[in-house]
Write an enzyme that holds these catalytic residues in place. Structure first.
Site, short mmCIF file in Angstrom:
data_model
loop_
_atom_site.label_atom_id
_atom_site.label_comp_id
_atom_site.label_asym_id
_atom_site.label_seq_id
_atom_site.Cartn_x
_atom_site.Cartn_y
_atom_site.Cartn_z
N SER A 101 0.85 -1.19 0.00
CA SER A 101 0.00 0.00 0.00
C SER A 101 0.88 1.24 0.00
O SER A 101 1.93 1.27 0.66
CB SER A 101 -0.93 0.01 1.21
OG SER A 101 -0.19 -0.02 2.41
N HIS A 105 2.10 12.20 -0.03
CA HIS A 105 1.55 13.54 0.17
C HIS A 105 2.64 14.57 -0.16
O HIS A 105 3.52 14.83 0.68
CB HIS A 105 1.10 13.74 1.61
CG HIS A 105 -0.05 12.89 2.03
ND1 HIS A 105 -1.34 13.10 1.59
CD2 HIS A 105 -0.12 11.82 2.87
CE1 HIS A 105 -2.15 12.21 2.13
NE2 HIS A 105 -1.44 11.42 2.90
N HIS A 115 -2.47 7.56 -4.20
CA HIS A 115 -2.63 6.34 -3.41
C HIS A 115 -2.60 5.16 -4.38
O HIS A 115 -3.13 5.24 -5.49
CB HIS A 115 -3.96 6.36 -2.67
CG HIS A 115 -4.45 5.00 -2.26
ND1 HIS A 115 -5.40 4.30 -2.99
CD2 HIS A 115 -4.10 4.19 -1.23
CE1 HIS A 115 -5.62 3.13 -2.41
NE2 HIS A 115 -4.85 3.04 -1.34
N GLY A 268 -3.40 -5.65 12.84
CA GLY A 268 -2.19 -5.14 12.21
C GLY A 268 -1.56 -4.04 13.04
O GLY A 268 -2.13 -3.54 14.02
#
Length: 321
Positions: A101, A105, A115, A268
């Site tokens: 993932s 920014h 993203h 997680g």
């Protein structure tokens, strides 16, 4: 989605190896885009129930104010509710889930946030064949819109999908527009891109190939935009607008994002899951952009799902202004 007993351990390991190398290559690409010697901080973590991951975070760079590229490979005795809401027949199965993932920014308000996520799931139970699937895609969240950037982003996405069917790009684009939507705001999070899930039709090799091609196209789509915008001049008022619009990003990730929910529900590492949040955000009560301004143009034009490959940039059906 269909059950597939032919999946081998070698297939699973090949996906893991690809994702780990992809994390490394992406970090190298983003480091090359930095004007200074900024490098990613790396943390390895383990999960008590099984598996772990590698978190790589860049903070306070000249180009990227914050960014993260995470790899995880976790296993568990039971798929969480977020993974079976649309597939109740998989409830109770053991699972493996792995993925990369990415959220970047930029510092400059003229450069968009991006993203990406690429993932693989395997659900098993003793008396049934295993079920596997791929998911992922990427999307772009500008604060100040540029048509050139939007066209480049979607043209690159369409090229990555072209070998897999005439309607694949269009289908995944529509899926992305539906997914990255904030119902409570009545807004899109950004200009979309590609999103797919539950992919296993056509066999493992085809699906894995599609994932790799889409993943390879993400830096090709994003880095040229960053290079064009990261050095443009900006004002404090434009910076304040960027921070205000970042609030929408936070709202989506904390309320709707499946990956965030899955990570938290499976125990997680919280710091790794929430690395996607921007470093500086502001909420202002009932802020309204001046009509005709670039700030108003963001929501009035750029954040309406439309065909970015068309000459007239017409809104998608049902999205007319």
């Amino acid at each position: 989605m269909t059950e597939d007993a032919a999946l081998s351990d070698a297939d699973v390991q090949s996906v893991r190896a690809f994702l780990q190398e992809y994390q490394r290559s992406l970090c190298a690409s983003f480091e090359a885009a930095e004007a200074g010697p900024q490098i990613f901080r790396q943390d390895s973590w383990e999960r008590e129930e099984g598996g772990g991951g590698i978190t790589r975070v860049l903070e306070d760079g000249a180009t990227f104010e914050k960014g993260g590229v995470n790899f995880s490979h976790v296993a568990g005795a039971r798929l969480p509710d977020s993974a079976t809401a649309a597939r109740p027949e998989l409830a109770g199965r053991a699972f493996q889930a792995m993925g990369v993932s990415v959220v970047m920014h930029p510092r400059n308000p003229m450069a968009p946030t991006s993203h990406a996520n690429f993932r693989f799931f395997l659900a098993t139970c003793p008396d049934r064949p295993p079920v596997w699937w791929f998911g992922g895609g990427y999307d772009l969240t500008p604060y100040y819109g540029f048509e050139e950037d939007c066209r480049h982003w979607h043209r690159t996405a369409a090229t990555a999908c072209a070998a897999y069917g005439a309607d694949v790009y269009r289908s995944y684009k529509r899926w992305c527009d539906r997914y990255f939507h904030l119902p409570h705001r009545g807004e899109q999070r950004g200009i979309g891109g590609l999103f797919f899930d539950d992919l296993n039709e056509g066999g493992f090799e085809r699906c894995f190939s599609l994932l790799r091609d889409v993943a390879a196209s993400y830096p090709q789509a994003y880095l040229p935009i960053v290079e064009r915008r990261a050095q443009l001049p900006w004002t404090e008022a434009e910076r304040a607008f960027q921070e205000y619009r970042r609030g929408r990003y936070v709202e989506f990730n904390l309320v709707y994002d499946r990956g965030t929910l899955f990570g938290l529900q499976t125990g997680g590492r919280t710091e790794s899951i929430l690395m996607s949040l921007p470093p500086v955000v502001r909420w202002q009560y009932d802020r309204r952009a001046e009509p005709g301004s670039r700030e108003a143009q963001l929501t009035d034009f750029f954040l309406r799902p439309r065909d970015w490959l068309a000459e007239d940039l017409a809104p998608e059906p049902g999205q007319e202004a």
